[in-house]
Design a protein around this motif. Structure first.
Motif, short mmCIF file in Angstrom:
data_model
loop_
_atom_site.label_atom_id
_atom_site.label_comp_id
_atom_site.label_asym_id
_atom_site.label_seq_id
_atom_site.Cartn_x
_atom_site.Cartn_y
_atom_site.Cartn_z
N LEU A 77 34.07 46.49 49.96
CA LEU A 77 34.79 45.52 49.14
C LEU A 77 35.10 46.09 47.76
N ARG A 78 34.13 46.79 47.18
CA ARG A 78 34.35 47.41 45.87
C ARG A 78 35.46 48.45 45.95
N GLU A 79 35.42 49.24 47.00
CA GLU A 79 36.43 50.30 47.17
C GLU A 79 37.82 49.71 47.40
N ALA A 80 37.91 48.74 48.30
CA ALA A 80 39.21 48.17 48.65
C ALA A 80 39.83 47.42 47.49
N SER A 81 39.01 46.73 46.70
CA SER A 81 39.54 45.92 45.61
C SER A 81 40.13 46.75 44.47
N ARG A 82 39.95 48.06 44.53
CA ARG A 82 40.55 48.93 43.50
C ARG A 82 41.98 49.31 43.84
N ARG A 83 42.43 48.97 45.05
CA ARG A 83 43.82 49.25 45.40
C ARG A 83 44.74 48.29 44.65
N PRO A 84 45.90 48.75 44.24
CA PRO A 84 46.79 47.92 43.42
C PRO A 84 47.32 46.67 44.12
N ASN A 85 47.33 46.67 45.45
CA ASN A 85 47.87 45.52 46.19
C ASN A 85 46.79 44.52 46.60
N ILE A 86 45.55 44.75 46.16
CA ILE A 86 44.45 43.86 46.54
C ILE A 86 43.78 43.29 45.30
N ARG A 87 43.65 41.99 45.27
CA ARG A 87 42.93 41.32 44.18
C ARG A 87 41.82 40.48 44.82
N LEU A 88 40.58 40.83 44.53
CA LEU A 88 39.43 40.13 45.09
C LEU A 88 38.68 39.41 43.98
N PRO B 197 31.20 32.25 41.76
CA PRO B 197 29.74 32.38 41.67
C PRO B 197 29.02 31.07 41.95
N TYR B 198 27.75 31.20 42.31
CA TYR B 198 26.94 30.03 42.62
C TYR B 198 26.96 29.00 41.49
N GLU B 199 26.90 29.48 40.25
CA GLU B 199 26.78 28.54 39.13
C GLU B 199 28.00 27.65 38.95
N THR B 200 29.09 27.94 39.65
CA THR B 200 30.27 27.08 39.57
C THR B 200 29.97 25.70 40.15
N GLY B 201 29.05 25.66 41.11
CA GLY B 201 28.72 24.38 41.74
C GLY B 201 29.78 24.00 42.75
N ALA B 202 30.03 22.70 42.88
CA ALA B 202 31.02 22.21 43.84
C ALA B 202 32.42 22.66 43.43
N GLY C 179 36.94 36.96 37.34
CA GLY C 179 38.07 37.87 37.36
C GLY C 179 37.72 39.13 38.13
N PRO C 180 38.69 39.99 38.41
CA PRO C 180 38.42 41.20 39.19
C PRO C 180 37.32 42.09 38.61
N GLU C 181 37.28 42.28 37.32
CA GLU C 181 36.25 43.14 36.72
C GLU C 181 34.86 42.51 36.85
N ALA C 182 34.78 41.20 36.57
CA ALA C 182 33.49 40.51 36.70
C ALA C 182 33.07 40.45 38.16
N THR C 183 34.04 40.33 39.06
CA THR C 183 33.73 40.35 40.48
C THR C 183 33.14 41.69 40.88
N ASP C 184 33.72 42.77 40.39
CA ASP C 184 33.19 44.10 40.71
C ASP C 184 31.77 44.25 40.19
N ALA C 185 31.52 43.71 39.00
CA ALA C 185 30.17 43.78 38.43
C ALA C 185 29.18 43.00 39.30
N LEU C 186 29.61 41.86 39.83
CA LEU C 186 28.74 41.08 40.71
C LEU C 186 28.46 41.83 42.00
N LEU C 187 29.47 42.47 42.55
CA LEU C 187 29.27 43.27 43.77
C LEU C 187 28.27 44.39 43.52
N ALA C 188 28.39 45.03 42.37
CA ALA C 188 27.46 46.10 42.02
C ALA C 188 26.04 45.55 41.88
N LYS C 189 25.92 44.35 41.32
CA LYS C 189 24.59 43.72 41.16
C LYS C 189 23.98 43.42 42.53
N VAL C 190 24.80 42.94 43.46
CA VAL C 190 24.33 42.64 44.81
C VAL C 190 23.77 43.92 45.46
#
Length: 282
Positions: free
Chosen positions: A194-205, A209-214, A267-278
């Motif tokens: 997921l981290r690798e694929a989301s770096r492609r220009p045509n993919i936005r992941l 997060p859990y804290e968003t709630g419902a 956002g994409p950068e924060a998402t990548d950081a979360l993936l790295a944390k996982v």
């Protein structure tokens, strides 16, 4: 399972043009039926892409509508293209009809907006993850059926790397990252991919997060297929009844929901950081 021929947007475009031509002449379905000998219900099916016209039927309608040679040639080209076999035919016998139809639409879409609360989107799944998902969600499927569905899923992913790649905007719930589909090793490989694929220009992941709630996506997954020369389609997959929604009201409603989910997600950068944390916590 019977072979299933996936419909294409070309057939939908052909149906739309046939309806437009009839309306331009001011003829009703019954009037066209009286002039051509076609059954009115058959004409309705042709205009809604439920049935593909035979070449002689198309030419009969073009004669009645006094279609120009240029437009007649365009319509016949659409009919020929709609008759072509699709890449999924070798594995079609293992695919439920609605899913095969979805794949047919997906291959002709220019963009895809996909929300998934439980699984990694199919276009971003590794082979091991895809196999575990398919086997787990269809426990009565034979090994041959699982192999066929995995092969179809992996073939779909070529859309993201072809010369003019599909644009994918994907939003997933954080729960997707913590469900051990296929075991720890398979999940680690999946998150790395997921981290690798989301770096492609045509993919936005993006991840909600859990804290968003419902949030609005908790009712289930959906995909919005965007087309350059045809009406957009919303696809909703369920265990009992898959749906294709094409009304402007439904498309607008799900488009707004997807926008809301994107705004709630990292956002994409924060998402990548979360993936790295996982990965670090694994």
């Amino acid at each position: 399972m019977a072979r299933y021929k996936a419909p294409t947007t070309r057939l939908r475009r052909l149906a739309l043009q046939l309806r437009q031509l009839r309306e331009e002449t001011g003829l009703s379905h019954q009037q066209v039926a009286n002039e051509t000998g076609l059954v009115a219900s058959t004409l309705f099916r042709l205009e809604t892409a439920k049935t593909k016209p035979q070449l002689r039927t198309l030419r009969t309608l073009c004669d009645l509508y006094r279609t120009s040679p240029e437009r007649r040639e365009e319509l016949e080209a659409l009919l020929r293209a709609a008759s072509e076999e699709t890449w999924l035919q070798p594995t079609a016998e293992y695919l439920p009809g609605p899913y095969a139809a979805y794949i047919g639409f997906e291959r002709e879409a220019s963009a895809l907006h996909n929300f998934e609360p439980s699984f990694v989107p199919g276009l971003l799944q590794t082979e091991a993850y895809a196999r575990a998902v398919i086997a787990g969600s269809a426990p009565k499927a034979s090994p041959e059926e699982v192999d066929g569905r995995v092969a179809a899923r992996l073939k779909r992913q070529e859309l993201l790397t072809q010369q003019e790649p599909l644009t994918l905007d994907a939003v997933i719930d954080e729960a997707v990252l913590h469900r051990l589909v296929g075991g720890k090793a398979a999940m680690r490989t999946q998150v790395e991919y997921l981290r690798e694929a989301s770096r492609r220009p045509n993919i936005r992941l993006q991840v909600i997060p859990y804290e968003t709630g419902a949030h609005p996506g908790m009712h289930g997954s959906f995909a919005i297929l965007r087309f350059e020369e045809a009406q957009d389609v919303v696809y909703i997959e369920s265990s009992t009844n898959d749906l294709f929604l094409e009304s402007q009201e439904d498309i607008g409603r799900y488009s707004l929901m997807f926008t809301d989910l994107q705004e709630l997600a990292l956002g994409p950068e924060a998402t990548d950081a979360l993936l790295a944390k996982v990965l670090e916590e694994d």
